[in-house]
Design a protein around this motif. Structure first.
Motif, PDB file in Angstrom:
ATOM      1  N   TRP A 288       0.840  -1.191   0.000  1.00 14.97           N
ATOM      2  CA  TRP A 288       0.000   0.000   0.000  1.00 14.97           C
ATOM      3  C   TRP A 288       0.875   1.241   0.000  1.00 14.97           C
ATOM      4  O   TRP A 288       2.023   1.215   0.458  1.00 14.97           O
ATOM      5  CB  TRP A 288      -0.904   0.039   1.233  1.00 14.97           C
ATOM      6  CG  TRP A 288      -1.863  -1.108   1.355  1.00 14.97           C
ATOM      7  CD1 TRP A 288      -2.030  -2.153   0.497  1.00 14.97           C
ATOM      8  CD2 TRP A 288      -2.789  -1.324   2.419  1.00 14.97           C
ATOM      9  NE1 TRP A 288      -3.006  -3.003   0.955  1.00 14.97           N
ATOM     10  CE2 TRP A 288      -3.490  -2.521   2.138  1.00 14.97           C
ATOM     11  CE3 TRP A 288      -3.107  -0.635   3.595  1.00 14.97           C
ATOM     12  CZ2 TRP A 288      -4.481  -3.036   2.983  1.00 14.97           C
ATOM     13  CZ3 TRP A 288      -4.089  -1.131   4.437  1.00 14.97           C
ATOM     14  CH2 TRP A 288      -4.774  -2.321   4.132  1.00 14.97           C
ATOM     15  N   LEU A 289       0.303   2.340  -0.495  1.00 19.75           N
ATOM     16  CA  LEU A 289       1.015   3.616  -0.559  1.00 19.75           C
ATOM     17  C   LEU A 289       0.151   4.715   0.038  1.00 19.75           C
ATOM     18  O   LEU A 289      -1.026   4.852  -0.309  1.00 19.75           O
ATOM     19  CB  LEU A 289       1.354   3.961  -2.021  1.00 19.75           C
ATOM     20  CG  LEU A 289       1.904   5.373  -2.285  1.00 19.75           C
ATOM     21  CD1 LEU A 289       3.286   5.549  -1.651  1.00 19.75           C
ATOM     22  CD2 LEU A 289       1.963   5.656  -3.794  1.00 19.75           C
ATOM     23  N   ASP A 290       0.725   5.503   0.938  1.00 24.02           N
ATOM     24  CA  ASP A 290       0.132   6.752   1.400  1.00 24.02           C
ATOM     25  C   ASP A 290       0.968   7.863   0.768  1.00 24.02           C
ATOM     26  O   ASP A 290       2.085   8.139   1.197  1.00 24.02           O
ATOM     27  CB  ASP A 290       0.169   6.846   2.929  1.00 24.02           C
ATOM     28  CG  ASP A 290      -0.562   8.076   3.470  1.00 24.02           C
ATOM     29  OD1 ASP A 290      -0.875   8.975   2.660  1.00 24.02           O
ATOM     30  OD2 ASP A 290      -0.802   8.148   4.689  1.00 24.02           O
ATOM     31  N   SER A 345       5.263  13.404  -4.446  1.00 27.70           N
ATOM     32  CA  SER A 345       4.417  12.398  -5.089  1.00 27.70           C
ATOM     33  C   SER A 345       3.936  12.818  -6.465  1.00 27.70           C
ATOM     34  O   SER A 345       3.302  12.021  -7.161  1.00 27.70           O
ATOM     35  CB  SER A 345       3.225  12.070  -4.188  1.00 27.70           C
ATOM     36  OG  SER A 345       3.667  11.435  -3.010  1.00 27.70           O
ATOM     37  N   THR A 346       4.205  14.053  -6.891  1.00 30.67           N
ATOM     38  CA  THR A 346       3.955  14.406  -8.288  1.00 30.67           C
ATOM     39  C   THR A 346       5.114  13.985  -9.184  1.00 30.67           C
ATOM     40  O   THR A 346       4.977  13.919 -10.404  1.00 30.67           O
ATOM     41  CB  THR A 346       3.718  15.919  -8.449  1.00 30.67           C
ATOM     42  OG1 THR A 346       4.918  16.632  -8.105  1.00 30.67           O
ATOM     43  CG2 THR A 346       2.578  16.388  -7.566  1.00 30.67           C
ATOM     44  N   ARG A 347       6.289  13.718  -8.580  1.00 30.18           N
ATOM     45  CA  ARG A 347       7.464  13.193  -9.303  1.00 30.18           C
ATOM     46  C   ARG A 347       8.086  12.098  -8.445  1.00 30.18           C
ATOM     47  O   ARG A 347       9.194  12.235  -7.932  1.00 30.18           O
ATOM     48  CB  ARG A 347       8.467  14.315  -9.566  1.00 30.18           C
ATOM     49  CG  ARG A 347       7.960  15.379 -10.525  1.00 30.18           C
ATOM     50  CD  ARG A 347       8.955  16.506 -10.681  1.00 30.18           C
ATOM     51  NE  ARG A 347       9.125  17.241  -9.435  1.00 30.18           N
ATOM     52  CZ  ARG A 347       9.995  18.230  -9.274  1.00 30.18           C
ATOM     53  NH1 ARG A 347      10.801  18.560 -10.264  1.00 30.18           N
ATOM     54  NH2 ARG A 347      10.084  18.874  -8.127  1.00 30.18           N
ATOM     55  N   PRO A 348       7.386  10.994  -8.284  1.00 30.28           N
ATOM     56  CA  PRO A 348       7.745  10.018  -7.259  1.00 30.28           C
ATOM     57  C   PRO A 348       8.934   9.154  -7.638  1.00 30.28           C
ATOM     58  O   PRO A 348       9.214   8.926  -8.826  1.00 30.28           O
ATOM     59  CB  PRO A 348       6.480   9.171  -7.138  1.00 30.28           C
ATOM     60  CG  PRO A 348       5.857   9.237  -8.490  1.00 30.28           C
ATOM     61  CD  PRO A 348       6.138  10.615  -8.989  1.00 30.28           C
ATOM     62  N   TRP A 350       9.003   5.954  -6.774  1.00 29.70           N
ATOM     63  CA  TRP A 350       8.538   4.576  -6.900  1.00 29.70           C
ATOM     64  C   TRP A 350       8.060   4.292  -8.325  1.00 29.70           C
ATOM     65  O   TRP A 350       7.735   5.187  -9.103  1.00 29.70           O
ATOM     66  CB  TRP A 350       7.414   4.281  -5.898  1.00 29.70           C
ATOM     67  CG  TRP A 350       6.358   5.347  -5.833  1.00 29.70           C
ATOM     68  CD1 TRP A 350       5.328   5.567  -6.689  1.00 29.70           C
ATOM     69  CD2 TRP A 350       6.264   6.360  -4.823  1.00 29.70           C
ATOM     70  NE1 TRP A 350       4.576   6.634  -6.285  1.00 29.70           N
ATOM     71  CE2 TRP A 350       5.125   7.142  -5.146  1.00 29.70           C
ATOM     72  CE3 TRP A 350       6.994   6.680  -3.673  1.00 29.70           C
ATOM     73  CZ2 TRP A 350       4.721   8.220  -4.361  1.00 29.70           C
ATOM     74  CZ3 TRP A 350       6.603   7.750  -2.897  1.00 29.70           C
ATOM     75  CH2 TRP A 350       5.478   8.514  -3.243  1.00 29.70           C
ATOM     76  N   ARG A 351       7.982   3.004  -8.629  1.00 27.68           N
ATOM     77  CA  ARG A 351       7.601   2.577  -9.965  1.00 27.68           C
ATOM     78  C   ARG A 351       6.101   2.671 -10.172  1.00 27.68           C
ATOM     79  O   ARG A 351       5.322   2.570  -9.238  1.00 27.68           O
ATOM     80  CB  ARG A 351       8.041   1.128 -10.206  1.00 27.68           C
ATOM     81  CG  ARG A 351       9.556   0.926 -10.197  1.00 27.68           C
ATOM     82  CD  ARG A 351       9.885  -0.537 -10.433  1.00 27.68           C
ATOM     83  NE  ARG A 351       9.297  -1.389  -9.401  1.00 27.68           N
ATOM     84  CZ  ARG A 351       9.273  -2.702  -9.437  1.00 27.68           C
ATOM     85  NH1 ARG A 351       9.772  -3.340 -10.481  1.00 27.68           N
ATOM     86  NH2 ARG A 351       8.755  -3.404  -8.455  1.00 27.68           N
ATOM     87  N   ASP A 352       5.684   2.853 -11.417  1.00 22.22           N
ATOM     88  CA  ASP A 352       4.274   2.810 -11.765  1.00 22.22           C
ATOM     89  C   ASP A 352       3.735   1.392 -11.627  1.00 22.22           C
ATOM     90  O   ASP A 352       4.489   0.414 -11.698  1.00 22.22           O
ATOM     91  CB  ASP A 352       4.056   3.282 -13.210  1.00 22.22           C
ATOM     92  CG  ASP A 352       4.243   4.789 -13.363  1.00 22.22           C
ATOM     93  OD1 ASP A 352       4.320   5.478 -12.328  1.00 22.22           O
ATOM     94  OD2 ASP A 352       4.319   5.262 -14.513  1.00 22.22           O
ATOM     95  N   ARG A 353       2.414   1.309 -11.403  1.00 19.00           N
ATOM     96  CA  ARG A 353       1.676   0.042 -11.396  1.00 19.00           C
ATOM     97  C   ARG A 353       2.199  -0.928 -10.341  1.00 19.00           C
ATOM     98  O   ARG A 353       2.098  -2.136 -10.500  1.00 19.00           O
ATOM     99  CB  ARG A 353       1.741  -0.619 -12.786  1.00 19.00           C
ATOM    100  CG  ARG A 353       1.192   0.253 -13.886  1.00 19.00           C
ATOM    101  CD  ARG A 353       1.667  -0.194 -15.253  1.00 19.00           C
ATOM    102  NE  ARG A 353       1.132  -1.509 -15.614  1.00 19.00           N
ATOM    103  CZ  ARG A 353       0.031  -1.709 -16.315  1.00 19.00           C
ATOM    104  NH1 ARG A 353      -0.689  -0.667 -16.731  1.00 19.00           N
ATOM    105  NH2 ARG A 353      -0.364  -2.922 -16.613  1.00 19.00           N
ATOM    106  N   ASP A 401      -1.346   6.299 -11.712  1.00 19.16           N
ATOM    107  CA  ASP A 401      -0.213   5.671 -12.397  1.00 19.16           C
ATOM    108  C   ASP A 401       0.469   4.653 -11.496  1.00 19.16           C
ATOM    109  O   ASP A 401       0.934   3.603 -11.959  1.00 19.16           O
ATOM    110  CB  ASP A 401       0.811   6.737 -12.807  1.00 19.16           C
ATOM    111  CG  ASP A 401       0.289   7.681 -13.877  1.00 19.16           C
ATOM    112  OD1 ASP A 401      -0.661   7.302 -14.587  1.00 19.16           O
ATOM    113  OD2 ASP A 401       0.832   8.796 -13.985  1.00 19.16           O
ATOM    114  N   ALA A 402       0.532   4.953 -10.195  1.00 24.00           N
ATOM    115  CA  ALA A 402       1.241   4.077  -9.261  1.00 24.00           C
ATOM    116  C   ALA A 402       0.454   2.822  -8.909  1.00 24.00           C
ATOM    117  O   ALA A 402       1.016   1.883  -8.328  1.00 24.00           O
ATOM    118  CB  ALA A 402       1.567   4.840  -7.978  1.00 24.00           C
TER     119      ALA A 402
END
Length: 476
Positions: A288-290, A345-348, A350-353, A401-402
């Motif tokens: 999960w991501l916050d 988080s607008t330029r994170p 972490w990887r997409d999906r 996207d994430a």
């Protein structure tokens, strides 16, 4: 409330040849309230952060602490109404009054018009304080203005100053309930009311903003239970299975809070996070991501729940200081399930999906928390949305996207303003073909009347919570 609470300070006796006696601070409660109000006005301090520190540093407790709290928050909540009264009582524009003097006038008006303080005591204690902080000359001005204020009670003043209901219903509510005019109109729009048809529900909301909210606590899943909190005097909350409330007092006095196993968190804030965790997802449900985690309340709840499922939470926060608050909030979560990173988080990074569930608790105007942060109503303007709405859209787009196909996103704001709630969601989804809006109602069975048009919107006057907004979105 007594006109002068007894100070906790005590003078020291001077023995022969001993040190000079310490001056006994006079009226510490009013001085503390004045200092906080002046800081809020002059340097954009936050009363909910500064007041507890001020009381603790000055060892102000008991009735004095209660008086300082009422003077601070009561004055901020009714500032708009008091300014209308004061403007009628000064010989020049209120805007020309010295920045050091204005908080004194507002505090005095609050005691005269909204507190059970005798008129002579309200005036004399404020004038005494004025002599100490702004000098004798300006204290005479404070005395003259407050004596004019005392000529009428609040209802009489408002009947004179507020526009007629039929002629200007929005303007009347702005004066009577102490909100900026633009904010009254925006809240009416969010409630679906038109001035021509009446603003009864809007008026109930504005009145709720001027009431003192109860303190709501979160029992962090896996670390504490509601029963732990009730054993220390709290009461189970109405909706959330992880919440309990305190009628009054310092939550930091509870052992469970001091140990970090519980924390202050509004009930609606808990419910929007819980709703995200209840949406069924196919396949893996372990990461999960916050995405906007500061200061960490929702992250603490999510970390406990995902830890109980054997998964992990990544909490991202762009401001390092707030990321530190998140780290403390999730410390010792179940299975040490949370990792905190400083990230935009607008330029994170972490990887997409890659995530099964993503929470976007987006920066917003904060119009949903006006009971707890009354100064926000005087700081925000319609121009505040100019920067916030593009940021909110960008955060929601990157959250989608994430999220992996089949995963779910929860978009949350502590605001009911249509521009930063449903219009953000509909505009983002209109530009994408890979996501759909889910119906929030099945995932909030405790509060069925919070769901409207597939979204969820909580209200202070209906639910006794902050005005939290939630949209649940499935990634195709």
């Amino acid at each position: 409330m007594t006109e002068r609470s007894r100070s906790p300070y005590r003078p020291t006796r001077r023995g022969r040849g001993g040190p000079a006696p310490q001056a006994r601070p006079k009226d510490p409660a009013r001085r503390a309230a004045y200092d906080v109000l002046h800081a809020v006005q002059s340097r954009d301090a936050y009363a909910n952060l500064l007041l507890p520190v001020t009381l603790r540093e000055r060892d102000i407790t008991g009735r004095d602490a209660g008086l300082a709290t009422e003077l601070t928050y009561g004055t901020l909540r009714r500032q708009g109404s008091y300014d209308a009264v004061l403007d009628a009582c000064v010989d020049r524009s209120l805007r020309s009054v010295d920045a050091e003097v204005l908080p004194l006038l507002r505090m005095g008006a609050h005691q005269l018009l909204s507190m059970d303080v005798p008129q002579h005591a309200a005036v004399s204690t404020t004038v005494d304080l004025a002599r100490r902080v702004v000098g004798h000359h300006r204290s005479r001005f404070v005395n003259a203005v407050l004596r004019r204020v005392s000529a009428r009670d609040l209802d009489e003043w408002l009947s004179v100053l507020a526009p007629e209901r039929d002629a200007d219903p929005v303007g009347r509510l702005a004066v009577v309930h102490s909100h900026p005019r633009w904010m009254v109109q925006a809240l009416a729009d969010a409630l679906g009311e038109d001035p021509a048809g009446g603003l009864a529900d809007t008026e109930r909301l504005l009145a709720a903003h001027n009431e003192r909210p109860r303190v709501t606590l979160l029992a962090k899943p896996g670390r504490a239970t509601v029963e732990d909190l009730t054993a220390e005097g709290a009461t189970p909350a109405r909706y959330s299975p992880h919440a309990a409330t305190l009628p009054e007092g310092d939550p930091g006095a509870l052992r469970t809070v001091r140990q970090g196993r519980a924390a202050v968190q509004d009930e609606a804030s808990q419910l929007v996070a819980l709703a995200l965790t209840r949406v069924p997802v196919e396949g893996a449900d372990r990461l999960w991501l916050d995405a906007c985690a500061g200061p960490g309340g929702k992250a603490a709840l999510l970390a406990g729940l995902v830890g109980q499922r054997g998964g992990r939470l990544l909490a991202g926060e762009v401001q390092p200081a707030r990321a530190g608050l998140v780290a403390r909030a999730v410390h010792r979560s179940v299975g040490d399930s949370a990792r905190v990173v400083v990230a935009d988080s607008t330029r994170p990074p972490w990887r997409d999906r890659g995530f099964d569930r993503v929470l976007v608790d987006a920066p917003c105007t904060g119009l949903g928390a006006l009971r707890r942060r009354p100064e926000a109503r005087w700081r925000r303007t319609p121009d505040s949305l100019t920067d916030l709405v593009p940021l909110q859209r960008a955060l929601l787009g990157r959250a989608l996207d994430a999220t992996r196909p089949g995963g779910v996103v929860g978009y949350v704001t502590c605001s009911p303003h249509l521009e930063e709630t449903r219009r953000v969601v509909t505009s983002v989804l209109a530009d994408r073909g890979d996501a759909e809006l889910l119906d929030a109602a099945p995932h909030l069975p405790e509060v069925p009347d919070a769901a409207v048009d597939r979204f969820a919107q909580f209200w202070p006057h209906r639910h006794g919570t902050d005005a939290m907004f939630l949209a649940l979105i499935r990634k195709h």
